[in-house]
Design a protein around this motif. Sequence first.
Motif, PDB file in Angstrom:
ATOM      1  N   ASP A 236      13.177 -13.233  31.906  1.00 40.18           N
ATOM      2  CA  ASP A 236      12.990 -12.021  31.103  1.00 40.18           C
ATOM      3  C   ASP A 236      12.734 -10.863  32.042  1.00 40.18           C
ATOM      4  O   ASP A 236      11.780 -10.895  32.831  1.00 40.18           O
ATOM      5  CB  ASP A 236      11.796 -12.168  30.153  1.00 40.18           C
TER       6      ASP A 236
ATOM      7  N   LYS B 111      17.971 -11.851  27.875  1.00 39.51           N
ATOM      8  CA  LYS B 111      17.492 -13.079  28.493  1.00 39.51           C
ATOM      9  C   LYS B 111      18.603 -13.662  29.359  1.00 39.51           C
ATOM     10  O   LYS B 111      19.778 -13.620  28.980  1.00 39.51           O
ATOM     11  CB  LYS B 111      17.084 -14.096  27.428  1.00 39.51           C
TER      12      LYS B 111
ATOM     13  N   SER C 189       9.107 -18.388  24.671  1.00 44.88           N
ATOM     14  CA  SER C 189       9.669 -17.130  25.135  1.00 44.88           C
ATOM     15  C   SER C 189       9.978 -16.271  23.912  1.00 44.88           C
ATOM     16  O   SER C 189      10.665 -16.722  22.987  1.00 44.88           O
ATOM     17  CB  SER C 189      10.953 -17.379  25.938  1.00 44.88           C
TER      18      SER C 189
END
Length: 627
Positions: A174, A301, A344
């Motif tokens: 990220d 991502k 995430s």
Amino acid sequence: MDNIRHKDRKLRHSEYYGMQEVYDKLYQRSVENQNFKSLMKIITSDNNILLAYRNIKRNGGSTTTGVDGKTIKDIEILDTDEFLNIVKRRFACYKPRKVKRVEIPKPNGKKRPLGIPSIWDRIAQQCFLQVLEPICEAKFNSHSHGFRPNKSTEHAIADCAKKMNIIKMQYVVDIDIKGFFDEVWHSKLIRQLWAMGIRDKQVLVIIRKMLESPIQFPNGKVFTPTKGTMQGGILSPLLANVNLNEFDWWIANQWENRRMSEIKTQYNSNGTEHMGNHHKKMRSHTNLKECYFVRYGDDFKVFCPDRKTAEKLYHACKQWLEERLRLPISEEKSKITYLRKEESEFLGFSLKLERKGKNRYVMHSHICTKAINRMKQELKAQIIQIQKAPRRADGIRAIGKYNSKVIGMHNYYRIATHVNKDFKKIHYPVLLTMNTRLINSGLSKTGKYTGKDKGIVRYTNSKNMRYLLGRPIIPVSYVRHRKPMYPKTYINKYTSQGRKLIHDNQKAVSEASLQWLREHPVINDRATVEFNDNRISLYVAQYGRCSVTEEELEITDMHCHHKKPYHLTHDDSYNNLTLIKPEAHALIHAIRTDTINEYLAILKLNEQQLHKLNKLRKSVGNKKIKQ
């Protein structure tokens, strides 16, 4: 598929105004890597400008004032020619008005800066967007899902699931860009547009002026930006995608694209090699770093198979963005996540790999904690609005708004694997607030919904349904998970085949009829740009037939009737207009008995047709005609 068919109204609008074929050609030329040097002719064409008006007139933001205090209401009263001339004069020597800067609260307590251009600048940006979008769409990567036609959050989450479940990526990188929309480098963006083939210098000069529009703060101070693209501008999302498109292809070329080009030469020249074998050869015979990306706006991502690759890509992405695009990176928010052990966050969801069986891991998704807390507070605040409503009508409207909020939350988050568990965390505290605040106002578990709203009907089987003021309050816990679907690559609003999967072709009326209506707007003291735009919509909606007799209308001899008289309301809205035969129009307004009998003899109305005509007579204040 139904959602795709239902939501792209702008696609239908471009067909009404005869622009779809033009946009299709732009898209195809862009696919063929051609350059575009005469785009201003298309941007300033009558149909493109009228389409821009149509596309933004019903946006919520169209009624928001800019620094000049004007809204769409000030434009819709202009006649068509006057409106077109104003837009064209502004383009001839374009100088944007100041952008009004406002701040809106974010869920984390901070504020997001928002720019509100004047309504005339919004129309100008929409004119540009309609022409530039097909050119840019042909150049965008398929893993970019934000602010694009027929792309959505659902597609982005499904793309993540594919990377985690099928390709078996266990690490994700990220990279958080600090204030992306405020940091876009203008000169680089113009060069990126040029590289996409947009070589019309007047177009690029006007875009540069739009980017440098002076910003007026609430305290009256004016600032001219040298970087950034203001959130709130119609063109800003497209320009943001253009700016990050170069980054998309850089990541794709690290593995995916190079692999796809090599598969036809090195490993699959005879067409017999299996894709799985190719993957193995790429991993064992090259030093390429396997990686895949998913992007939605400035939130992206990068998926990797192992930590070593993730660490290298983390530093490579950070360096590339800082050096090539001059975008600052937040060290605190940027990180590497091992998906088997940590979650995430992405677009309000938290993603994690969970064990399924002995050796298999699959993606499980939850609503992230911040989103759950935000929804709790939002629904509790709306319950307070219901409680404090001064009148019954206000209370009913407040209940309707509460139901709309719940339905919106369900529609967005239902693709989470554990959506039921997550909404139960919201349900109980919200129900407690509801019972505490509304029990004395008549809140009840018993009641019956007699309406036909499909959005509400589906909730009526829930035991947690509540009723107040004769209206249902739908339960936030009653939601069903739906598997996120990966976008079909052949759905495309700029190809005839791709459009068939979005909506059915318009067969009710001919293109020749629509062209005649576009080229022959009503011109008189009362015919506004809003009137002529809705006249086209009505002709399509009524299948080219009279709303009273249902007979086919003669396009050169039909009347557009105001249901409530224009001299009383000055209302040219769609709902106040209908297309009818001249004889039916005369009969609506007729008062004398002999005139009424004359037109009744001509029309020979049946009972149902007479009922329709009497409703229209009642709206203009005339007496009912008896059979």
